[in-house]
Design a protein around this motif. Structure first.
Motif, PDB file in Angstrom:
ATOM      1  N   ASP A 163       0.586  -1.691   0.397  1.00 26.21           N
ATOM      2  CA  ASP A 163       0.269   0.359   0.156  1.00 26.21           C
ATOM      3  C   ASP A 163       0.270   1.233   0.076  1.00 26.21           C
ATOM      4  OD1 ASP A 163      -2.611   1.485  -0.134  1.00 26.21           O
ATOM      5  OD2 ASP A 163      -3.006   1.508   2.325  1.00 26.21           O
ATOM      6  N   GLY A 166      -1.734   3.912  -0.228  1.00 32.80           N
ATOM      7  CA  GLY A 166      -2.407   4.973   0.614  1.00 32.80           C
ATOM      8  C   GLY A 166      -1.293   5.532   1.770  1.00 32.80           C
ATOM      9  N   SER A 222      -8.619   9.317   7.616  1.00 40.67           N
ATOM     10  CA  SER A 222      -7.735   8.187   8.103  1.00 40.67           C
ATOM     11  C   SER A 222      -7.803   7.852   9.504  1.00 40.67           C
ATOM     12  CB  SER A 222      -6.119   9.301   7.956  1.00 40.67           C
ATOM     13  OG  SER A 222      -5.995  10.390   6.647  1.00 40.67           O
ATOM     14  N   ASN A 259      -9.842   8.747   0.263  1.00 40.73           N
ATOM     15  CA  ASN A 259      -8.741   7.649   1.063  1.00 40.73           C
ATOM     16  C   ASN A 259     -10.035   6.314   1.101  1.00 40.73           C
ATOM     17  OD1 ASN A 259      -6.692   7.334   2.558  1.00 40.73           O
ATOM     18  ND2 ASN A 259      -6.815   8.866   3.749  1.00 40.73           N
ATOM     19  N   ARG A 263      -7.584   2.884  -0.355  1.00 39.68           N
ATOM     20  CA  ARG A 263      -7.727   1.424   0.042  1.00 39.68           C
ATOM     21  C   ARG A 263      -7.622   0.777  -0.245  1.00 39.68           C
ATOM     22  NH1 ARG A 263      -4.332   3.861   4.439  1.00 39.68           N
ATOM     23  NH2 ARG A 263      -4.466   5.224   3.794  1.00 39.68           N
TER      24      ARG A 263
END
Length: 914
Positions: A163, A166, A222, A259, A263
């Motif tokens: 990731d 991310g 987040s 966001n 992910r």
């Protein structure tokens, strides 16, 4: 470069590029383009999975309804080839801001109807903000081009928690928050606070197969994502977590959606709303179909970091089911309105964590009544006091409150974690060990001196429902007490020696070795060298041996877990396994704080886990990859990225050199050491110079020799030197005929003519003879310390230095290239050995150093106690008396006129205490 390095590089460049644009605004642009890049690459990946090749991708356009419909149905949106992020990059100088405007407008009309809640208006902030990136289309085009080229190399396909996207996204959000001042609190919860809340929630939910999480003030999203990642280590399978998010501000709401999508969370597991949480609550329904779309929201976990003490309107809220049982928060402070909102939406077996200002614990009136109801209804599980200045944009102290709908116990756990942090720039920051200690304390509901306490409901009632942490946990430092008797007579209070009781319990015979009692209340130090006695104590030796014994097979354990199984282990679980193992090994070892040991591991784990992520994503051969080492350099007043050698993707050059190329390193260091010695020798020679010679031979700062002056002076010295040999040879040089020269050679056998190579005629050339003369003069010794001696030595050093610098440069370049080829040609076994050296050896060395630190602390504490009472008042008084007596004697020896003597007599009376 690894993800940390890539993120840091992008941040540094982006921060420079934003110029005068506010950090809080610029983040929307760079993060928006990152998201568009992600969507573009996701579509290309889908198309290639259905048979499209690079050759035919340019044919993907809106007019092909079949393709567009298929793409929208499968991924939720459609982007024509001409509007792809990669197409922007390939346009080079032909790229313009219009390409972005056209692409974003096209995106908005090509969203699948089932995905509108996820994608509709998601680029609104970016679209409206393009005008701020320059005053003209040309300047805007240039700014956007620089920005998209900055992020073009970010990999977008996260695998096995690698990731990178991310991580970079989160990193940039945090950096922008740190630079956004008071606006930071609108969209970001510091990563460490997120981790703390995440681990508390994850432990509570660890036995569930499917989980729903809700953040009613989601900001960038987040906090919610971190919760999901922590929970995922307990939940097997993909897409088992559903995310609900609500955010008031449109641009921040867009961050939440971006966001979550980036992910890799499926659209069906993302439910977001843009609205006022306190005014527009779930249950949610579509006005066109209220019965069919009615959706009350109850979830497994609610987490939030709402705006602190925000004004709100409680009018007509008395019957609102969120507040009816507890009361309404005051108009000027919505803190409890958010808390009760969160509590309402958790299931009976759910949990909630909320960040609030410290004042909610003790403020009265409406808030006092709400606190009372929460306690009496048994909803508050734990209250955690955080360090001040831990959130961006505010320095006020904050808390995390943990609540549950149903609890078996009726007490409340109070934790004062305000002292555990490190400084990080202007802010305070929780360490890994601080987070771990708090989470463990919450899970185990422990009473820890000066840190935590489980408090009964009755005690809280007695305090009139005031939940201020200092009422229940005294974390203040003990006041330093000075013993009057000890201060007078220089003895040590036994009571203060007793304060080291944990050491005397661990080392039963040590106290008697160090101290001798002089009475029932006082003692004296019994040894001259405290450190020596402690370190040579059999108790301390046994402690050290027990510690090492518990960690004797730790290396084997780590090797099997980290290296033998590196490609198959879950990274998050590996960390937990190692942590548990360390704690188990320390369970019967006194004096060692297991969280300090954990911090040593956590510090090393940052690099270890990053390497493992690369290996698991790219394969074991990534350990043998060498990448260009790119650096920023200035050229013609502009910064540009250029290659400066190579670096290992995982294995550092220096480590490989030390381990496998030791002979090369040794030779290089010998040359470098000699270069350092030459600098010292220069300094010694400078000290021998007279002031006049310094003026002539040194630079303006008088710290270095000037080479030209040295050479000129040396030439003059050489010209003045004459010996019988040099005179003879100089006479030979005057001769022009071969016969004359031959005769001369025969007449002067004292000259070692064999040092030169003769011509065919049997004579010697002028060049060789002159060199012979120079060599003779160079061999002449001068008196040490003389100017001739110094100049000759310096000249020799200058020549040697030049040769050394060239040699070092060549050797370093050769070693660098040899290291590159060595890494690329490593065997798997060599790689494993090097990984052990990089990952395991430093950790073991740090942990093995723990006993020494424990003993050092004891030595320091005893030294401090001895210094505290080493000078007693009796000795000071005695010294004063002796000084006064001596001064009186000196006064008696003085002479003066009548008035002088009267004055001295009065002074003697004062010294005598009269």
């Amino acid at each position: 470069m690894n993800k940390q390095q890539l993120a840091a590089k992008i941040w540094e460049s982006a921060n420079k590029m934003r110029s005068k644009i506010e950090a809080n605004e610029y983040k929307d642009y760079i993060l928006g383009f990152m998201f568009y890049k992600f969507l573009s690459e996701k579509e290309v990946k889908y198309l290639k999975s259905t048979g499209w090749t690079d050759e035919y991708l340019p044919e993907v356009n809106e007019s092909d309804h079949e393709v567009a419909t298929s793409v929208k149905k499968n991924i939720g949106y459609f982007i024509a080839y001409e509007n792809l992020f990669s197409t922007w990059i390939n346009k080079g100088r032909d790229f313009s801001v219009q390409d972005v405007t056209v692409a974003l407008n096209a995106f908005n009309r090509n969203i699948n109807s089932s995905h509108k809640s996820v994608f509709e208006g998601i680029f609104e902030t970016l679209q409206t903000g393009l005008s701020k990136l320059g005053e003209t289309d040309a300047s805007r085009s240039k700014s956007i081009s620089e920005l998209i080229h900055l992020i073009k190399d970010i990999p977008m396909d996260g695998k096995q928690d690698y990731d990178v996207l991310g991580f970079v996204y989160e990193y940039l959000i945090e950096k922008f928050a740190a630079n956004a001042g008071k606006k930071a609190g609108e969209f970001y919860t510091p990563h460490e606070v997120s981790l703390l809340m995440s681990d508390i929630v994850a432990e509570h939910l660890k036995d569930r197969n499917k989980i729903e999480i809700y953040d009613p003030t989601s900001g960038s999203g987040s906090l919610m994502i971190n919760i999901g990642q922590s929970v995922s280590k307990y939940v097997t399978g993909e897409n088992k977590i559903k995310y609900y998010a609500q955010e008031l501000k449109r641009n921040t709401y867009n961050l939440t959606r971006m966001n979550l999508v980036m992910r890799g969370i499926e659209a069906d597991n993302i439910v977001t709303r843009n609205g006022d949480t306190l005014e527009e609550d779930w249950p949610y329904f579509d006005e066109n179909d209220p019965l069919g779309t009615y959706q009350p929201l109850y979830v497994d976990a609610v987490i939030s970091n709402p705006p602190y003490s925000q004004p709100w309107d409680p009018s007509d809220k008395e019957t609102d089911s969120r507040y009816a049982e507890y009361g309404l928060a005051p108009k000027g402070k919505a803190d409890y309105a958010f808390l009760l909102h969160d509590l309402y939406h958790i299931r009976p077996d759910g949990i909630m964590n909320i960040v609030l200002p410290h004042g909610v614990l003790f403020r009265g009136n409406e808030e006092g009544m709400i606190r009372k109801n929460l306690i009496e209804k048994n909803k508050i599980d734990a209250i955690i006091g955080l360090p001040a200045n831990i959130f961006y944009g505010t320095s006020i102290p904050t808390i995390i409150m943990v609540l549950k709908q149903k609890r078996e116990n009726t007490d409340v756990l109070f934790i004062d974690a305000s002292k555990g942090f490190i400084k990080d720039g202007k802010n305070n920051k929780l360490r890994s060990s601080d987070i771990k200690k708090i989470v463990d304390t919450v899970i185990n509901r422990e009473n820890i001196d000066k840190f935590s306490r489980v408090v009964t409901r009755d005690e809280i009632r007695q305090n009139d429902y005031n939940l201020n942490i200092p009422r229940y946990v005294d974390s203040s430092e003990n006041l330093e007490i000075w013993d009057i008797f000890a201060s007078m007579f220089g003895e040590l209070p036994i009571s203060e020696v007793d304060e080291l009781s944990e050491y005397w319990k661990a080392f039963p015979t040590l106290r008697a070795s160090l101290f001798k009692n002089t009475s029932s209340a006082y003692c004296k130090i019994a040894v001259d060298n405290v450190t020596k006695v402690i370190r040579e104590s059999s108790d301390v030796s046994a402690f050290d041996e027990a510690f090492k014994g518990n960690f004797r097979n730790f290396k084997v354990f780590l090797y099997d877990l980290l290296i033998e199984k590196v490609e198959s282990q879950n990274i998050v679980k590996i960390k937990d396994i190692i942590t548990e193992d360390i704690f188990n090994r320390l369970s019967n070892i006194p004096l060692v704080d297991k969280y300090e040991a954990y911090q040593l591991f956590a510090d090393e784990w940052i690099d270890i886990s990053s390497d493992i992520e690369v290996i698991q994503t790219e394969g074991f051969n990534a350990t043998k990859v060498v990448d260009p080492n790119m650096v920023i350099k200035k050229k013609d007043g502009k910064e540009e990225e250029v290659q400066e050698g190579w670096k290992g993707r995982i294995l550092p050059f220096e480590m490989v050199q030390e381990s496998l190329l030791s002979d090369d390193i040794s030779n290089l260091r010998l040359a470098e050491n000699r270069l350092d010695q030459i600098s010292s020798e220069y300094s010694e020679l400078i000290d021998l110079l007279s002031e006049d010679d310094k003026q002539k031979l040194l630079n303006d700062d008088n710290i270095a020799f000037v080479e030209k002056e040295i050479n000129d002076t040396f030439k003059s010295i050489m010209e003045e030197i004459s010996t019988s040999e040099t005179s003879t040879l100089e006479t030979y040089l005057v001769l022009s005929k071969a016969k004359e020269r031959k005769d001369f050679i025969e007449r002067h056998p004292e000259i070692d003519w064999n040092r030169m190579i003769p011509n065919k005629s049997g004579t010697y050339g002028k060049k060789d003879v002159k060199k012979y003369i120079a060599d003779i003069k160079a061999d002449i010794s001068f008196e040490e310390g003389s100017l001739e001696f110094i100049v000759k030595e310096v000249r020799n050093l200058i020549n040697e230095e030049k040769v050394l610098k060239k040699t070092i440069k060549e050797q370093a370049e050769q070693l660098h290239l040899k290291t590159k080829s060595t890494i690329e040609g490593l065997s798997d076994e060599q790689v494993r050995q090097l990984l052990e050296e990089k990952w395991i050896t430093p950790l073991i060395n740090k942990i093995q150093g723990i006993p020494d630190k424990v003993i050092s602390v004891l030595v320091t504490q005893i030294d401090a106690l001895l210094k505290k009472y080493e000078t007693n008042l009796i000795e000071i008084d005695d010294a004063l008396n002796k000084t006064e007596a001596r001064l009186s004697t000196l006064i008696d020896e003085l002479e003066g006129n009548e008035f002088d003597m009267l004055g001295l007599t009065e002074l003697k009376k004062l010294l005598g205490g009269e």
